[in-house]
Design an enzyme around this catalytic site. Structure first.
Site, PDB file in Angstrom:
ATOM      1  N   GLY A 110       0.837  -1.199   0.000  1.00 49.92           N
ATOM      2  CA  GLY A 110       0.000   0.000   0.000  1.00 49.92           C
ATOM      3  C   GLY A 110       0.870   1.247   0.000  1.00 49.92           C
ATOM      4  O   GLY A 110       2.095   1.167   0.094  1.00 49.92           O
ATOM      5  N   ASP A 157      -2.837 -12.079   5.590  1.00 45.41           N
ATOM      6  CA  ASP A 157      -4.058 -11.633   4.919  1.00 45.41           C
ATOM      7  C   ASP A 157      -5.069 -11.177   5.964  1.00 45.41           C
ATOM      8  O   ASP A 157      -5.524 -11.976   6.791  1.00 45.41           O
ATOM      9  CB  ASP A 157      -4.621 -12.794   4.090  1.00 45.41           C
ATOM     10  CG  ASP A 157      -5.780 -12.379   3.205  1.00 45.41           C
ATOM     11  OD1 ASP A 157      -6.434 -11.365   3.511  1.00 45.41           O
ATOM     12  OD2 ASP A 157      -6.041 -13.071   2.198  1.00 45.41           O
ATOM     13  N   LEU A 158      -5.419  -9.878   5.930  1.00 50.51           N
ATOM     14  CA  LEU A 158      -6.319  -9.325   6.940  1.00 50.51           C
ATOM     15  C   LEU A 158      -7.738  -9.884   6.873  1.00 50.51           C
ATOM     16  O   LEU A 158      -8.519  -9.670   7.784  1.00 50.51           O
ATOM     17  CB  LEU A 158      -6.331  -7.793   6.876  1.00 50.51           C
ATOM     18  CG  LEU A 158      -5.379  -7.150   7.899  1.00 50.51           C
ATOM     19  CD1 LEU A 158      -3.935  -7.387   7.534  1.00 50.51           C
ATOM     20  CD2 LEU A 158      -5.638  -5.683   8.065  1.00 50.51           C
ATOM     21  N   THR A 165      -9.073   7.338   9.658  1.00 47.79           N
ATOM     22  CA  THR A 165      -9.396   8.257   8.570  1.00 47.79           C
ATOM     23  C   THR A 165     -10.251   9.437   9.020  1.00 47.79           C
ATOM     24  O   THR A 165     -10.963   9.349  10.021  1.00 47.79           O
ATOM     25  CB  THR A 165     -10.163   7.458   7.478  1.00 47.79           C
ATOM     26  OG1 THR A 165     -10.735   8.343   6.522  1.00 47.79           O
ATOM     27  CG2 THR A 165     -11.291   6.635   8.083  1.00 47.79           C
ATOM     28  N   TYR A 168     -17.681   2.743   4.904  1.00 45.58           N
ATOM     29  CA  TYR A 168     -16.223   2.694   5.082  1.00 45.58           C
ATOM     30  C   TYR A 168     -15.840   3.398   6.385  1.00 45.58           C
ATOM     31  O   TYR A 168     -15.105   2.848   7.214  1.00 45.58           O
ATOM     32  CB  TYR A 168     -15.528   3.363   3.885  1.00 45.58           C
ATOM     33  CG  TYR A 168     -14.079   3.692   4.131  1.00 45.58           C
ATOM     34  CD1 TYR A 168     -13.109   2.689   4.168  1.00 45.58           C
ATOM     35  CD2 TYR A 168     -13.670   5.014   4.342  1.00 45.58           C
ATOM     36  CE1 TYR A 168     -11.779   2.995   4.417  1.00 45.58           C
ATOM     37  CE2 TYR A 168     -12.338   5.318   4.585  1.00 45.58           C
ATOM     38  CZ  TYR A 168     -11.397   4.311   4.627  1.00 45.58           C
ATOM     39  OH  TYR A 168     -10.085   4.606   4.880  1.00 45.58           O
TER      40      TYR A 168
END
Length: 291
Positions: free
Chosen positions: A13, A40-41, A105, A129
């Site tokens: 990322g 792997d999340l 975020t 999200y």
């Protein structure tokens, strides 16, 4: 316990990649960079075994489900990655008594404010999200009160997919573009965020306690339209840009109109001088062109 081995998730990322680039400037640390193929999340039940085999002194979780619009339909996947997985990483770090840093975020806020959001402002997300990221924050803090959460906004880098790279591509392909002009925020250069993260780790290594929520974004606020105009000017492109309103560009997920983050807490905690987003953008475009 001194931090020596740092496990970084989401190595491919924007932020994970920037931390990987920085690694060589920090020879005192051993970085173990893992991507989805190694951790792997979407499978939190596999974490414990993998983490025990690496035996890190600190975990930096940069991996996330970031497809804002797709998360409105891929709800289960978004929640697993952004909430359940984050909680499990926090739990394991508590068990191992090691620091855990994860990122959140500006989308945890409703976008109705008139002043920059403080770290203590109540979360009130307007899209799915944002609600998965808010849940991840709460769930991580619940199992591990020493969790460090760094909220950030409008992230860009010379690596991966982001607004800057998309604009550079589209401005070369098209004669004109419509850009939303009524959403306001603070862009964040992933490289600067990576540097701030390492400053935090160095601070912890000399005995400073850090936990809870911090905000990081480059200084100065802007709109997507002005951001695009700056990209155009730096790159010397000729594409005509037209300002439009959010309502003229409907998306599956609602976007907050105002998501300016107040970064004074991290600046004071780390004696940090954050670069202006325009300067960061110049550096990033230079790097994109060099590659």
């Amino acid at each position: 316990m001194a931090i020596q081995t740092i496990l970084v998730t989401g190595a491919n990322g924007q932020l994970g990649w920037e931390l990987g680039q920085l690694a060589k400037s920090y020879p005192a640390f051993k970085f173990v960079m893992v991507d989805r193929s190694q951790l792997d999340l979407t499978f939190p039940e596999t974490f414990e075994k993998i983490i025990h085999s690496i035996a890190p002194d600190c975990i930096i979780n940069t991996a996330a489900y970031t497809a804002v619009d797709k998360s409105e339909t891929e709800k289960e996947l978004a929640f697993t990655v952004n909430a359940t997985a984050v909680q499990e990483l926090a739990r394991i770090c508590k068990l191992l008594a090691i620091p855990f840093i994860t990122y959140s975020t500006d989308y945890v806020f409703n976008g109705e404010a008139a002043h920059p959001y403080l770290c203590s402002t109540k979360m009130d997300p307007v899209n799915y999200y944002g609600s998965t990221k808010a849940a991840g924050e709460s769930m991580a803090m619940e199992v591990n009160e020493n969790t460090i959460i760094i909220r950030t906004s409008w992230v860009f880098s010379s690596h991966g997919n982001n607004f800057v790279k998309t604009m550079l591509r589209l401005m070369k392909e098209r004669a004109n573009l419509n850009i939303v002009a009524d959403q306001k925020g603070r862009p964040t250069y992933a490289k600067d965020l990576a540097i701030a993260t390492m400053k935090m780790i160095e601070a912890m290594n000399v005995g400073n306690t850090m936990s809870g929520v911090y905000h990081y974004a480059n200084t100065g606020e802007t709109t997507w339209f002005d951001f695009a105009a700056k990209i155009k000017a730096i790159a010397g492109l000729t594409c005509a840009l037209n300002p439009i309103e959010t309502k003229d560009f409907p998306t599956p997920a609602k976007r907050p109109a105002y998501s300016v983050l107040d970064t004074s807490k991290i600046e004071e905690s780390l004696s940090l001088s954050i670069p202006h987003w325009e300067d960061a953008l110049v550096s990033c475009v230079k790097e994109i062109n060099a590659n």
